[in-house]
Every structure is written in C-alpha cells, then in structure tokens.
Enzyme design. Structure first.
Site, mmCIF file in Angstrom:
data_model
loop_
_atom_site.group_PDB
_atom_site.id
_atom_site.type_symbol
_atom_site.label_atom_id
_atom_site.label_comp_id
_atom_site.label_asym_id
_atom_site.label_seq_id
_atom_site.Cartn_x
_atom_site.Cartn_y
_atom_site.Cartn_z
ATOM 1 N N GLU A 158 0.833 -1.205 0.000
ATOM 2 C CA GLU A 158 0.000 0.000 0.000
ATOM 3 C C GLU A 158 0.874 1.264 0.000
ATOM 4 O O GLU A 158 0.651 2.204 0.770
ATOM 5 C CB GLU A 158 -0.964 -0.008 1.182
ATOM 6 C CG GLU A 158 -2.048 -1.061 1.035
ATOM 7 C CD GLU A 158 -3.196 -0.893 2.010
ATOM 8 O OE1 GLU A 158 -4.349 -1.036 1.596
ATOM 9 O OE2 GLU A 158 -2.941 -0.618 3.205
ATOM 10 N N GLU A 232 -6.473 -7.519 -0.876
ATOM 11 C CA GLU A 232 -6.910 -7.341 0.510
ATOM 12 C C GLU A 232 -8.396 -7.056 0.480
ATOM 13 O O GLU A 232 -8.817 -5.909 0.334
ATOM 14 C CB GLU A 232 -6.160 -6.208 1.219
ATOM 15 C CG GLU A 232 -4.803 -6.582 1.737
ATOM 16 C CD GLU A 232 -4.255 -5.551 2.724
ATOM 17 O OE1 GLU A 232 -5.074 -4.826 3.344
ATOM 18 O OE2 GLU A 232 -3.026 -5.483 2.868
#
Length: 580
Positions: A158, A232
């Site tokens: 991320e 995710e």
C-alpha cells in the site's frame, strides 16, 4: 515444473486460467503447533491459496540477527501450505502495516534519524536489501516453478498511501529479481492510490471491502490487461483500546465476496484467520489521536481467534461453492473451553525491588527508549529534585504512558492519547520516579519509525531536569518472589503476581481480565500479551499448545490497580461491546 504467469485476462497455471482464492493467515500470529490446523480449515472453506506477510522486526530484533526458529519458521510454514495441496502468496514488505508494531520495520533501524523511511535512501536500502536477501533465501526454493507453493511475491505494501518514490519501488523489485524470485511480482493499493503506489512491470492489485464493481472498474483503468485481483478484501476490522469491538455482518461480507467472484476477480481475504498480537507486537494508529491496538487480532474473520469457524466462514464457503468445487467436510463448531481459576499471590513490587527487574544506568540527559540497548517496552526513570514549593513536572512528549511517583507515592498518569505532558507535584523535594510504557509503535502513516519513551526531556519550574538513572525493565527474565505470601483484596501496581493451576489436558483457554487494571500476562513463559480494563477486549486467548496437562504457572505484571487478585478462565472469548 509448473508455470504460473499473468495472461491477457487471467492468471495462467500451466497455460490454464487459474483464479486465486486466497486467505490471509499470518504465521507469526498463530502458535506454530496450530499452523497445519488453520491451513486445513482454509482449504475446507474452499480456498486454494494462503497469503502471509513477513514481519522484519520479529525476524530481526537486533542488527545482524535473523531468527527463523519456532513461530518464525517461514520455511516450515510454506512446507505445510504445500503439504495441504495449497498455494501461497508472500508479502515481505519491507513495510507490512498489518496493525503490527512499527508496520514491521525494526525500530533499531531508525536510531539514526538521517536513515530514510520507505524511500530511496542508501542506508535504509542497504538494510532492506540485507533483510530481503534473508527472506528470499527461504522463499526461492518454494516458488511454484521449482515445485513449491508460492505463486506471487508482493513488493512493498500500500505504498501509494505513503509516497510515490518510483526509484525506491524499482530498487526493491530489482533486488527481488536479483535474489532469485521468478514468479510474478505485484503491488497493492486502495483504488484511489494506485497511481502513486504502482510500478510499471509489476501487476497492480487493489485493497477494499465494499463496492466491488466500482473499485474493480477503477483497478481496470490502471491495469488495462491481466487478471483483476482484490488482494486485501477487508471482511472485518481491528480494534483499538478504548473503542468498540468491530464486526461486519456475515451476509453483507458474503454479498461483497459474491460480487467480486461474479466479476471474475481473484481474491485474498483479509483476514481469513487473524490470530493474536502475542507479547508486545500490536501496533497503533495516530491521525491526531494516538490509538493503540488490542492484543486480539480476531478481526471478525471467518475463522475466529481460537481457530473456530464462524457464521462468516459458512457464508463464504457457500459463496465460493457457487463458482468452484469445495471440500465435502467442514470443521466442527467451537466447544466450551475449560473453566478454571487460581489465586494470584507472591507479589514482587517494582518500586520496592527495582534492581530485580533490570540494571540501572546513568544518563545526564533523559534518553528516549530508542537510545537504550536493548530498546525496552517499559522503563523506570529516577532522579532527585529539590526545592521549597510545589511544582509542575513537564515532559516534551509522552510516548505513550507515564505514571509519576514522588517519594514512593503515585502522583498521576499521563496518556499520549490525551496529549498529556504535565503533572503537579505536591512538593518539589524528594525522589521522583516515572514508569514509562511503549504501548505499540505507529504502523500506518507519516509517524512510522518515530522514537518511544519520553521525548524532549523534562522540566520542573521551567528548568531542565538533568541527571537520570534509567532502568529498562527486562521482561525476558521475571524475578521470582523472595518469600511466598498471599494477597488480600485489591492490589496497586506496578507489581508482579503469580498463580499456579492444574489442567486436565492441553487445551485452549480464555483468561478473563475484567477485574484487572492494565498489564501483561505470561503462561508457562509464553507471552500472551497486554490487557487493559478500558476494553473492548476482556479475555486473552491462550493457545492449547501453551497449556500443560498438570501444573501451569501464570505470571501477571499489573501496572495499574487490580480489583480482584484471581485468575479466572472462562468458556468463551469476550471481545467487547459492538456499536450495536
């Protein structure tokens, strides 16, 4: 050997379309004797892949160290995945977030403030390359094209939420390839951060928990060809001390999973099984207010903290069965854990016997925890002050909790989340003691890598306080009582207490801490983690392999006040109130 590649529209395994149905399972949050059980339960839900992060700071607690033993045996974990007939995704970071202390980055790395954090900076990159080399020494032989289970390796994590340094990402990708990783490389970002966090040549994936169709469309704009993947899929959430226990209705999560699979996307459930932040491993968030994360990482996942299927497990299995064949059998439901109790006794009071908890060292200027070796989680600070009037003791910044004692008596507790920095002393002539606690390093955002302890020193009457004795508490060897003694009624900390109890057999337990204050617990030397009366978490999960048939020893370090000095094990977990 099998070949796994990225095709025009699909992942291709030996030339055939392959949909990844993965679940996050962090080996470092699960007792190693239970890995095979959790992996098998993922398979029985219909998953074909296990995803895990790799926590740099757990494997490398000090410079030059790299631990791959016991609960950190990544090689054994990947072998167990393969033994179950499943595939694997490895996400070594170096930054992992994961609500894990410092996002997985070792605190020792940032003792030198000039070392970069998640950017192209030589000293940081040298350390990262050394770390990744050690990880890939394990992972390389487990790649699918060498007969192992590993399909994908992720670069960073991320990153678009933190920065956009493409040179840094390329350095990580280049080192990954140079280390022998030949399977496809991926990145992951939230849909609105994909541009900043991605790198040409690496397959982009997204992270989200709702509005699958919209977010997959955004991903497609950034990833014109190749398979769509939500690597995710947030099917639950984590908890902070002092907040509520987060839950997501199984029917809602299942509907979102159905939308993902209907769109043809691959998926990684975050989490399939959350596990536990044993010991001092939980992280924290700070977006203006510091919020430390609880010990349980149950995450309202399909498999709960103790490894039992939840309604979400069965709902997800039903969804997966619409698209792929699932195994015939399902795990049995949870059974009540043994209800046991024991009296806590044999107090060792920290302020009465500090020398038994560590070694004093003198510092002219008050150091942060990061200036101490090894870095403590708790430290006692001592100095003498003189004067003929009351005064205001002021710290530069408290990270994260400081309890002040004057001539042996408590004066007050300062909390970082309240932005507390000062406390009034009734008189300024005597011995000043401060017990400082690191409650978890920030794991997300710009405060990653910051120091712990007292930052910026202390003043009294506006004048700097110098000449400090510092005692880092050694929590690896806890002092035994000098004499056996009982405890009557409520107990004031900081104090070490012990209890012995017998168990009929090795079995999971749930320790009820509802009548205790704030502290840490060990069972038979295994660090169960932190407890805090403020909740929401009330029980600590005790993995069955830690419990012995016969005699067991519980050790509790109470830092606040304990209303009832008794250890009680209850049949089921109590993770706290929800918003509803």
């Amino acid at each position: 050997m099998p070949e796994f590649v990225i095709g025009e529209t699909d992942f291709l395994l030996d030339g055939r379309p392959f949909r990844i149905l993965s679940g996050a399972l962090h080996y470092f949050r699960v007792h190693p004797d239970l890995w095979a059980d959790r992996i098998d339960k993922a398979r029985r839900m219909g998953l074909n892949t296990i995803e895990t992060y790799v926590p740099w700071n757990a494997h490398a607690p000090a410079p030059g160290e790299f631990d791959l033993s016991g609960g950190l045996d990544l090689d054994r974990f990947l072998r167990l995945v393969a033994d179950a007939g499943m595939y694997a995704i490895v996400r070594p970071g170096p930054y992992i977030c994961a609500e894990w202390d410092n996002g997985g980055l070792p605190a020792w790395l940032f003792r030198d403030p000039s070392v970069g954090v998640r950017r192209y900076e030589p000293r940081y990159l040298d350390a990262v390359r050394e770390y990744l080399t050690r990880v890939y020494e394990v992972v390389v032989s487990h790649q699918v094209d060498r007969g192992g289970p590993v399909l994908l390796v992720q670069v960073e994590n991320e990153y678009g939420a933190f920065g956009d340094d493409k040179r840094y990402l390329k350095a990580l990708a280049d080192h990954t390839r140079a280390s022998g990783i030949t399977v496809p490389l991926t990145t992951v970002d939230q849909p609105d951060m994909l541009e900043a966090g991605s790198l040409e040549g690496l397959h982009r994936t997204a992270s989200f928990g709702s509005n699958a169709e919209v977010r997959l469309a955004i991903l497609r704009e950034h990833q014109p060809t190749g398979p769509l993947m939500c690597s995710e899929f947030w099917n639950g959430w984590f908890d902070n001390w002092g907040a509520h226990h987060h839950t997501t209705p199984a029917v809602d999560s299942a509907a979102e999973l159905d939308a993902l699979l209907a769109a043809g996307a691959s998926v990684n459930l975050y989490m399939f099984h959350g596990g536990t932040n044993f010991g001092f491993t939980s992280g924290a968030n700070d977006k203006g207010v510091y919020q430390p994360i609880v010990t349980s990482y149950d995450y309202d996942a399909p498999l709960d903290e103790a490894g039992h299927p939840t309604p979400k497990y069965h709902a997800f299995r039903d969804v997966i069965a619409r698209y792929h064949k699932v195994p015939d059998s399902v795990p049995p439901p949870a059974r009540p854990a043994p209800a046991l109790s024991a009296v806590l006794r044999d107090p060792v009071r920290l302020l009465d016997a500090p020398d038994r908890f560590g070694t004093w060292e003198f510092h002219e200027e008050l150091p942060s925890f990061d200036e101490l070796t090894p870095m403590p989680r708790l430290a006692l600070l001592r100095t003498r002050v003189s004067g003929d009037r009351p005064g205001i003791l002021t710290f530069g910044e408290v990270r994260d909790r400081a309890t002040v004692f004057f001539d042996g008596g408590p004066v007050g507790t300062l909390l970082r989340e309240h932005h507390d920095r000062a406390v009034a002393l009734p008189r300024a002539n005597g011995e000043l003691l401060v017990l400082v606690e690191d409650q978890g390093r920030v794991d997300y955002g710009p405060r990653i890598g910051e120091a712990k302890g007292i930052i910026g020193g202390a003043t009294l009457h506006g004048e700097p306080l110098a000449g400090w004795d510092v005692l880092p508490l050694d929590l690896t060897v806890l002092p035994a009582p000098v004499t056996a003694s009982t405890v009557e009624g409520p107990v004031a900390g900081p104090v070490l207490l012990r209890a012995s109890f017998d168990a009929d057999a090795s079995a999971d337990l749930f320790l009820d801490t509802g009548e205790w204050g704030k502290g840490i617990v060990w069972l038979n030397g295994f660090p169960l983690g932190r407890y805090w009366r403020r909740g929401p978490q009330r029980t600590l999960y005790v993995p069955g392999p830690v419990v012995r048939a016969g005699a067991n020893e519980l050790v509790v370090l109470e830092l606040d006040t304990m209303l009832d000095p008794a250890a009680r094990f209850v049949p089921r977990p109590l993770l706290g109130h929800t918003e509803a």
